[in-house]
Design a protein around this motif. Structure first.
Motif, PDB file in Angstrom:
ATOM      1  N   CYS A  84       0.831  -1.210   0.000  1.00 45.72           N
ATOM      2  CA  CYS A  84       0.000   0.000   0.000  1.00 45.72           C
ATOM      3  C   CYS A  84       0.863   1.257   0.000  1.00 45.72           C
ATOM      4  O   CYS A  84       0.533   2.251  -0.674  1.00 45.72           O
ATOM      5  CB  CYS A  84      -0.937  -0.008   1.208  1.00 45.72           C
ATOM      6  N   ASP A  85       1.974   1.234   0.747  1.00 42.04           N
ATOM      7  CA  ASP A  85       2.873   2.403   0.788  1.00 42.04           C
ATOM      8  C   ASP A  85       3.474   2.674  -0.590  1.00 42.04           C
ATOM      9  O   ASP A  85       3.561   3.834  -1.024  1.00 42.04           O
ATOM     10  CB  ASP A  85       3.986   2.176   1.816  1.00 42.04           C
ATOM     11  N   GLU A  88       0.758   4.112  -2.869  1.00 40.07           N
ATOM     12  CA  GLU A  88       0.396   5.487  -2.496  1.00 40.07           C
ATOM     13  C   GLU A  88       1.483   6.478  -2.911  1.00 40.07           C
ATOM     14  O   GLU A  88       1.177   7.573  -3.403  1.00 40.07           O
ATOM     15  CB  GLU A  88       0.156   5.568  -0.991  1.00 40.07           C
ATOM     16  N   PHE A  96      -4.975   7.556  -4.086  1.00 35.48           N
ATOM     17  CA  PHE A  96      -5.009   6.317  -3.306  1.00 35.48           C
ATOM     18  C   PHE A  96      -6.058   6.384  -2.200  1.00 35.48           C
ATOM     19  O   PHE A  96      -6.761   5.413  -1.941  1.00 35.48           O
ATOM     20  CB  PHE A  96      -3.634   6.046  -2.710  1.00 35.48           C
ATOM     21  N   SER A  98      -5.873   6.759   1.330  1.00 37.62           N
ATOM     22  CA  SER A  98      -5.664   5.860   2.467  1.00 37.62           C
ATOM     23  C   SER A  98      -6.608   6.239   3.607  1.00 37.62           C
ATOM     24  O   SER A  98      -7.202   7.334   3.617  1.00 37.62           O
ATOM     25  CB  SER A  98      -4.205   5.940   2.943  1.00 37.62           C
ATOM     26  N   GLY A 129      -7.998   3.216   0.002  1.00 41.71           N
ATOM     27  CA  GLY A 129      -7.058   2.479  -0.826  1.00 41.71           C
ATOM     28  C   GLY A 129      -6.749   1.110  -0.268  1.00 41.71           C
ATOM     29  O   GLY A 129      -6.585   0.144  -1.031  1.00 41.71           O
ATOM     30  N   GLU A 130      -6.683   1.002   1.072  1.00 42.80           N
ATOM     31  CA  GLU A 130      -6.409  -0.304   1.672  1.00 42.80           C
ATOM     32  C   GLU A 130      -7.517  -1.296   1.368  1.00 42.80           C
ATOM     33  O   GLU A 130      -7.247  -2.469   1.083  1.00 42.80           O
ATOM     34  CB  GLU A 130      -6.248  -0.153   3.190  1.00 42.80           C
ATOM     35  N   VAL A 133      -7.204  -2.400  -2.341  1.00 45.83           N
ATOM     36  CA  VAL A 133      -6.124  -3.366  -2.521  1.00 45.83           C
ATOM     37  C   VAL A 133      -6.524  -4.725  -1.964  1.00 45.83           C
ATOM     38  O   VAL A 133      -6.298  -5.769  -2.593  1.00 45.83           O
ATOM     39  CB  VAL A 133      -4.835  -2.855  -1.852  1.00 45.83           C
ATOM     40  N   TRP A 170      -2.716   0.017 -10.630  1.00 43.96           N
ATOM     41  CA  TRP A 170      -1.896  -0.083  -9.423  1.00 43.96           C
ATOM     42  C   TRP A 170      -0.975  -1.295  -9.443  1.00 43.96           C
ATOM     43  O   TRP A 170       0.233  -1.165  -9.295  1.00 43.96           O
ATOM     44  CB  TRP A 170      -2.779  -0.116  -8.175  1.00 43.96           C
TER      45      TRP A 170
END
Length: 487
Positions: A84-85, A88, A96, A98, A129-130, A133, A170
């Motif tokens: 995720c980092d 982003e 993203f 988050s 975003g989390e 994903v 992504w």
């Protein structure tokens, strides 16, 4: 005349008023007869939309054990957070979104904050975003879109669009995992490092290997092909294993990371033909004919090449095994250690297939989207391996093996075992043609150089006294295969 017209208008207005009274009375009766639970459910739905926001991912994650988390998302918590980092930082926090950024918008006095608070009044807010994903990883792992909808509280109609955007925009980013051979032979230092790792394997005679090559048949639904081809025949996609497929050409390194892929061939095409139709083949052919190229002139002082099975044509940059080697001969020893080095590509396919359950069934998306799904699987596979190497963590597929075996036990088709040889493509010298007619002079020169290089490696293995291990309790059949259960 005027009085008559006035009287007519007065009577019409009275009749219309009476009709409206009757209609409102009827609606009142219908509304009063509605079941109480229907009205209650409607009110509850409105309250739920405004009073119960979507469960944050960190709350959902805290309810899972570490083993359960890895089984669901095919990676541990730290690897997920790192993924995720990276996304982003690449796409930006505004895109993203988050959970930390959404919490900031909740109290921000900016235009984005005002839009987010207005969005919360009419819906459950943005999907973080989390969560995007995690939902895409669950679908890649083989989950149904209905299950993902229930788990993450997302409308089922939004799941396909979300999955397409996350996979394409992504997961397929080069920042997730760049493919070394995508640009040909530009990254020379990386290729030398790959060759050094292959040389440190079971047989040090293979000192110039920069990758193991093979083809992978990815099943696709016939309906997805017809949406692309229309009235054109789909027979070219029917593979030798008895299903419609795409022939994906892949090269991997000693760590089983994908270095290059081509997702352009139909399932019915021979591996040799599929590889010769790629730009990498043209680059390797040009480099092999140039004495000053990196393949022939590097600081290691050796020639660099790929290794592949007998489905491919022997060239100076592509070394294949000996055809019909006699057991116990020097050629048989070469084939054994060649197989020990090449086996990593089979393991690579096995790990990708076991980890991403989306390939357990035919891909049902549009054919134009298949390449993104396959590419995302390769990029995520590399990302997990790189993360494990950097953090000294073992990336085992054991948690998913039981799930895979349960699925495989339900399958009714049987794949042919062994290397496939097209009788029409096999030449007398044991190499395989590509259906384009007679080989050119360049092809003949490269084949002779490849044969000379292969013989040199064979002689080096024989000089070291290496041979295929023999076991007294194992019996071999007429095809030189070990008969299991005969010990």
């Amino acid at each position: 005349m005027t009085n008559a017209l006035f009287e007519f208008m007065h009577q019409s207005i009275c009749a219309s008023t009476a009709l409206f009274h009757i209609m409102f009375a009827t609606l009142g009766v219908i509304y009063s007869n509605l079941p109480n639970h229907t009205i209650t459910l409607s009110i509850a739905a409105q309250q739920r939309k405004s009073d119960e926001p979507r469960i944050p991912f960190h709350v959902f994650s805290s309810r899972l054990q570490d083993s359960h988390f890895r089984l669901m998302f095919r990676m541990d918590r730290d690897c997920f957070a790192h993924l995720c980092d990276v996304i982003e930082k690449t796409v930006g926090r505004k895109k993203f979104k988050s959970e930390e950024y959404l919490q900031y918008l909740l109290h921000a006095k900016t235009k984005e904050g005002q839009m987010y608070r207005a969005h919360l009044k009419t819906s459950k807010g943005y999907i973080s975003g989390e969560v995007k994903v995690a939902a895409a990883l669950r679908l890649m792992a083989g989950a149904s879109y209905l299950d993902v909808s229930c788990i993450f509280d997302i409308h089922p109609n939004s799941i396909p669009r979300l999955f397409r955007e996350v996979v394409r925009d992504w997961f397929c980013l080069d920042e997730i995992s760049p493919l070394v051979l995508d640009d040909g032979l530009e990254d020379q230092e990386e290729l030398i490092a790959i060759a050094s790792k292959f040389a440190n394997g079971r047989c040090s005679s293979f000192t110039g290997v920069i990758g193991a090559l093979d083809g992978w048949l990815v099943r696709v639904q016939l309906s997805s092909l017809r949406r692309l081809l229309g009235a054109v025949s789909t027979a070219g996609y029917w593979s030798r294993k008895g299903f419609y497929a795409l022939n994906v050409q892949v090269i991997c390194d000693k760590e089983k990371r994908v270095l290059w892929r081509s997702i352009n061939a139909r399932g019915g095409e021979h591996d040799s033909k599929a590889f010769k139709a790629t730009r990498l083949w043209d680059k390797l052919t040009a480099a092999a004919n140039d004495p000053e190229s990196f393949l022939n002139n590097n600081r290691l002082g050796i020639r660099l090449y790929l290794i592949a099975d007998l489905a491919y044509a022997l060239r100076s940059f592509l070394i294949t095994p000996y055809h019909n080697a006699v057991s116990g001969s020097a050629e048989d020893a070469f084939n054994y250690y060649h197989s020990c080095s090449r086996i990593v590509i089979e393991c690579c396919f096995g790990e990708i297939y076991a980890r991403w359950g989306i390939f357990w069934k035919p891909l049902h998306y549009h054919v134009r989207d298949h390449k993104y799904v396959i590419d995302a699987a390769f990029k995520l596979h590399n990302f997990i391996i790189n993360y494990g190497i950097q953090n000294n963590k073992r990336n085992s597929i054991e948690p998913y093996k039981e799930e895979l075996m349960q699925y495989m036990a339900q399958q009714t088709y049987k794949d042919p075992i062994g290397v496939y040889h097209d009788p029409d493509a096999t030449r007398d010298d044991g190499t395989l043609g590509d259906g384009r007619g007679r080989p050119t002079k360049i092809d003949e020169d490269l084949r002779k150089k490849g044969k000379s290089m292969r013989d040199d490696v064979r002689d080096h293995i024989a000089s070291q006294g290496l041979c295929r291990p023999q076991f007294k309790n194992w019996n071999r059949n007429d095809c030189n295969f070990v008969e299991m259960g005969t010990a």
